[in-house]
Write a protein that holds these residues in place. Structure first.
Motif, PDB file in Angstrom:
ATOM      1  N   LEU A 197       6.159 -85.508   3.105  1.00 30.98           N
ATOM      2  CA  LEU A 197       6.488 -84.275   3.810  1.00 30.98           C
ATOM      3  C   LEU A 197       5.214 -83.696   4.395  1.00 30.98           C
ATOM      4  O   LEU A 197       4.118 -83.912   3.872  1.00 30.98           O
ATOM      5  N   LYS A 198       5.352 -82.937   5.469  1.00 29.91           N
ATOM      6  CA  LYS A 198       4.205 -82.264   6.076  1.00 29.91           C
ATOM      7  C   LYS A 198       4.380 -80.757   5.921  1.00 29.91           C
ATOM      8  O   LYS A 198       5.462 -80.219   6.135  1.00 29.91           O
ATOM      9  N   SER A 199       3.298 -80.088   5.557  1.00 29.74           N
ATOM     10  CA  SER A 199       3.338 -78.664   5.237  1.00 29.74           C
ATOM     11  C   SER A 199       2.096 -77.978   5.797  1.00 29.74           C
ATOM     12  O   SER A 199       1.121 -78.638   6.185  1.00 29.74           O
ATOM     13  N   GLU A 200       2.115 -76.662   5.819  1.00 31.36           N
ATOM     14  CA  GLU A 200       0.887 -75.918   6.039  1.00 31.36           C
ATOM     15  C   GLU A 200      -0.058 -76.206   4.886  1.00 31.36           C
ATOM     16  O   GLU A 200       0.360 -76.490   3.771  1.00 31.36           O
ATOM     17  N   LYS A 201      -1.357 -76.124   5.152  1.00 32.94           N
ATOM     18  CA  LYS A 201      -2.340 -76.355   4.101  1.00 32.94           C
ATOM     19  C   LYS A 201      -2.272 -75.253   3.052  1.00 32.94           C
ATOM     20  O   LYS A 201      -2.043 -74.090   3.363  1.00 32.94           O
ATOM     21  N   GLY A 202      -2.470 -75.636   1.818  1.00 33.59           N
ATOM     22  CA  GLY A 202      -2.415 -74.697   0.690  1.00 33.59           C
ATOM     23  C   GLY A 202      -1.545 -75.302  -0.393  1.00 33.59           C
ATOM     24  O   GLY A 202      -0.351 -75.530  -0.169  1.00 33.59           O
TER      25      GLY A 202
END
Length: 234
Positions: A64-69
């Motif tokens: 999955l791809k997400s915002e960093k954090g």
């Protein structure tokens, strides 16, 4: 037995992620259905391509791809997880053989959250001692490197990880588990990388971790903790 969703937040982990995924596949117990969800926070080193290649050959591996954090990444992984047990794991931490069956058994016996004991891949006496301390079931002895399992029901009750934290999100969430639920420490070891200690220096990094912990304890904001981390830790 209860099924398991392993959730791994990554950012530029091309050097580690294939070895970890291969290990998780080879060391899971076949009796416990297990999926692995890798949540990428914007890697630019080929991490996504590596995981995607593995996932194309194994239906139980997902990317999955997400915002960093890490808090955001782990929350996204938890939302997409299809199984009852969530198992949060760092990309440089290796759980014991049959990790999925061990966790599933204890959840089946009534536990709702917990972790393993931890040892570093280093023989530095302080890191050996720090690892030894993790067998005590005390909140102060906890950390994300020990990995964390929790039922999805309890995770949702506590509203997951606080996404305002870019560091210390593991400790903040574990503190909530200790306050509201029974937390157990399993008598098996995970092995975690000492790479941050090697790059920062053992005593220097330990000092800064202590300061961060004290700042959190005395009410520092998530942003203040982040600023301190960025200033002092590589």
């Amino acid at each position: 037995m209860n099924s398991l969703s392993v959730i791994i937040p990554v950012f530029n982990e091309a050097q580690n992620i294939k070895r970890l995924l291969d290990y998780l596949i080879e060391n899971k117990h076949d009796d416990v259905p297990t999926e692995v969800i890798v949540v990428d926070g914007g890697s630019r080193d080929g991490s996504v391509e590596i995981v995607s290649e593995i996932a194309s050959k194994n239906k139980d591996i997902h990317i999955l791809k997400s915002e960093k954090g890490r808090a955001k990444q782990m929350n996204m992984g938890a939302k997409k997880a299809k199984y009852k047990i969530l198992y949060f794991l760092h990309a440089d931490t290796f759980p014991p053989k049959n990790y999925n069956k061990i966790i599933s058994k204890h959840i089946g016996n009534g536990a709702s959250s917990g972790c393993f004991k931890m040892k570093f891949d280093s023989q530095h006496w302080w890191l050996v001692f720090s690892g030894w301390l993790t067998h005590f079931n005390l909140k102060i002895c906890r950390g994300g490197d020990q990995s964390l399992f929790v039922t999805k029901e309890v995770f949702n009750q506590l509203n997951g990880y606080d996404e305002s934290y870019l560091i210390y999100e593991d400790n903040d969430f574990i503190a909530k588990l200790y306050k509201h639920h029974k937390f157990i420490v399993l008598p098996h070891w995970v092995t975690s990388s000492a790479r941050r200690y090697k790059s920062n220096g053992v005593w220097q990094l330990q000092y800064h971790f202590l300061i961060i912990h004290l700042k959190w304890y005395f009410g520092a904001s998530a942003k203040q903790l982040e600023n301190y981390y960025i200033k002092h830790i590589k």
